[in-house]
Every structure is written in structure tokens, then in C-alpha cells.
Design a protein around this motif. Structure first.
Motif, short mmCIF file in Angstrom:
data_model
loop_
_atom_site.label_atom_id
_atom_site.label_comp_id
_atom_site.label_asym_id
_atom_site.label_seq_id
_atom_site.Cartn_x
_atom_site.Cartn_y
_atom_site.Cartn_z
N UNK A 71 0.83 -1.20 0.00
CA UNK A 71 0.00 0.00 0.00
C UNK A 71 0.86 1.25 0.00
N UNK A 72 1.91 1.28 0.80
CA UNK A 72 2.80 2.45 0.86
C UNK A 72 3.51 2.65 -0.47
N UNK A 76 3.28 6.00 -2.76
CA UNK A 76 4.44 6.75 -3.22
C UNK A 76 4.34 7.00 -4.72
N UNK A 77 3.90 6.02 -5.48
CA UNK A 77 3.77 6.20 -6.93
C UNK A 77 2.69 7.23 -7.25
N UNK A 78 1.58 7.20 -6.50
CA UNK A 78 0.52 8.19 -6.73
C UNK A 78 1.00 9.60 -6.40
N UNK A 79 1.78 9.72 -5.31
CA UNK A 79 2.28 11.04 -4.92
C UNK A 79 3.22 11.59 -5.98
N UNK A 80 4.09 10.75 -6.54
CA UNK A 80 4.99 11.20 -7.60
C UNK A 80 4.20 11.62 -8.84
N UNK A 88 5.65 11.26 -1.56
CA UNK A 88 6.26 10.01 -2.04
C UNK A 88 7.44 9.61 -1.17
N UNK A 89 8.22 10.62 -0.74
CA UNK A 89 9.35 10.31 0.13
C UNK A 89 8.87 9.75 1.47
#
Length: 258
Positions: A71-72, A76-80, A88-89
Motif C-alpha cells: 500500500x505504501x 508513493x507512486x501516486x504522490x509522484x 512520495x518520500x
């Protein structure tokens, strides 16, 4: 003093061991040992169950951490994709912490798995030993029971048993006492017949000579009474008189003249 105390202690242990050996029933000891082994086997099985439960809990935690890690990574991919590198970080940082926890849990899982396999093997070996002991126990108990029965039968036949031995001694004492009384009675009869002892049932002042005189006198009285009874018999019953050594004959009948 120390030597005396040591000897007393040794004597006490000898007496105690002898008493315990007499009171101890091997069948009860075997049953108790079997019960102890069964209890030990149950403890090992409970240990296996506890380890398996702990391993299962860790497996559930590992699955949860794996889901959280996935899930994390997706976050992270969605945030980027949204241009939020900071988010993402953060998601990747949390994913790294989850991965570290996951590694620790996997190590614990492997350790518990090895412990579970070891306890399972020990439980199986102990179970085999308990089963073997049970078979041997029942065999020994059967042999002991048979030997005990044979011993009791032999003691009963030979009369050396504790109970029958007491009966035999009582019978022997009764026989000895009976023989002693018979011998005493015989000796007293001989002494009484020889005149060495007086008959206590006779009147005072009466001896054996007087008793014999009374017996002779009683016999004479009987003869006199018998003679008197003969004289009182009726005359018809007396036999016919005898003349000159022959009996009197009746006269011949006279002949009639024709």
C-alpha cells in the motif's frame, strides 16, 4: 561418635528400605511411572501447540506488513504522479520501516518453525517410548500377577503361607496338648488301679479291701434270694417222683370175656 552416628544412619536406611520393599507393589510403581510419562508427553504437546500458536501470530503480522508495504509503495507512486515528491518520500520512508519489521518477523518465524519441528519430533519420539513402556508395563504386571498367584497357591499347598502357617501351628499345638492330656489320663488310671491313688468319689474311710468284701457279700445275697424264689414255685411244675431208679407204670387194662 561420628562412626556410631554413621552406623545408626545406615541401619535406619536399611530398615526403611526393607519396609518400603515389603510395602511396595511393582504394579503400582509401573502405573505411576506410566502416568508420569503421560503427563510429560502432555507438557511437550502443549509446548508444541504454544510454539505453533506464536508462529501463526507472526505469520499474520507478516501478511499485514506485506499488505502495508504494498500500500505504501502504491501511495508513493501516486504522490509522484501528482507532483508531491514529499509525500512520495514519506511513503517510501514508512515502507522502509515496514520492511525492517518484516525482516525481523520473518527471522522469528523461521526460529519458531525450527523450534516447532524440534518439539514435534521430540513429541513423536516420546510418544513411541511411552507406547513401548506401556506394552512392557502390562507384560511385567501380568507376569508379576501370575507369579504372585503361583506363589500363593504353592504356599497354600505346602502350608508355609502366613495364614495357613498360623493354622498349622495352632493344629500342632492342639495335637500336642491332646497327646499330653491322654498321657496324663493314662498315667492316672494306672496309679488308681495300682492303689497309689485313692478314688475321690468313694466315701471317706472306704478302701479297696472293703469294696471287694462288699462285692462278695452282694453276690451271696443274690444267691440266697434266688434259692428262695425257687422254693416258692408251685408243686405242679415239679418233675414226677422217681422210685428205685425207675418211674411207676400204670396197671394193664383187663381183657373182656366173649
Amino acid at each position: 561418635m561420628t562412626s556410631i552416628a554413621h552406623r545408626i544412619a545406615t541401619l535406619f536406611r536399611m530398615k526403611a528400605n526393607k519396609a518400603l520393599d515389603k510395602a511396595e507393589d511393582p504394579r503400582e510403581v509401573l502405573d505411576y511411572s506410566y502416568a508420569q510419562q503421560q503427563e510429560m508427553l502432555q507438557k511437550v504437546r502443549r509446548g508444541v501447540a504454544d510454539v505453533a500458536t506464536s508462529r501463526k501470530r507472526i505469520e499474520l503480522q507478516i501478511n499485514q506488513l506485506r499488505q502495508s508495504s504494498g500500500k505504501l509503495e502504491g501511495q508513493a507512486q501516486q504522490a509522484l504522479a501528482a507532483g508531491r515528491e514529499d509525500l512520495a518520500r514519506e511513503a517510501l520512508s514508512r515502507r522502509t520501516a515496514v520492511a525492517s519489521q518484516l525482516t525481523d518477523l520473518q527471522t522469528q518465524q523461521a526460529s519458531l518453525q525450527a523450534e516447532e519441528e524440534k518439539l514435534t519430533l521430540a513429541s513423536q519420539r516420546l510418544q513411541a517410548k511411552v507406547d513401548t513402556f506401556r506394552t512392557s508395563k502390562e507384560t511385567i504386571k501380568a507376569r508379576y500377577t501370575a507369579a504372585e498367584a503361583q506363589t500363593r497357591i504353592t504356599e497354600a499347598v505346602t502350608g508355609i503361607g502366613e495364614e495357613l502357617g498360623d493354622v498349622g501351628l495352632a493344629m500342632q499345638r492342639a495335637e500336642d496338648k491332646t497327646e499330653q492330656l491322654q498321657a496324663r489320663a493314662g498315667a492316672l488310671d494306672e496309679l488308681l488301679a495300682s492303689g497309689a491313688l485313692e478314688d475321690a468319689t468313694l466315701p471317706a474311710g472306704r478302701d479297696d479291701i472293703q469294696a471287694e468284701l462288699e462285692r462278695v457279700t452282694a453276690g451271696q445275697d443274690v444267691d440266697k434270694e434266688l434259692a428262695m424264689m425257687k422254693e416258692q414255685l408251685p408243686a405242679a411244675s415239679t418233675p414226677p417222683a422217681v422210685e428205685s431208679g425207675r418211674t411207676r407204670q400204670a396197671p394193664p387194662e383187663q381183657e373182656t370175656t366173649l
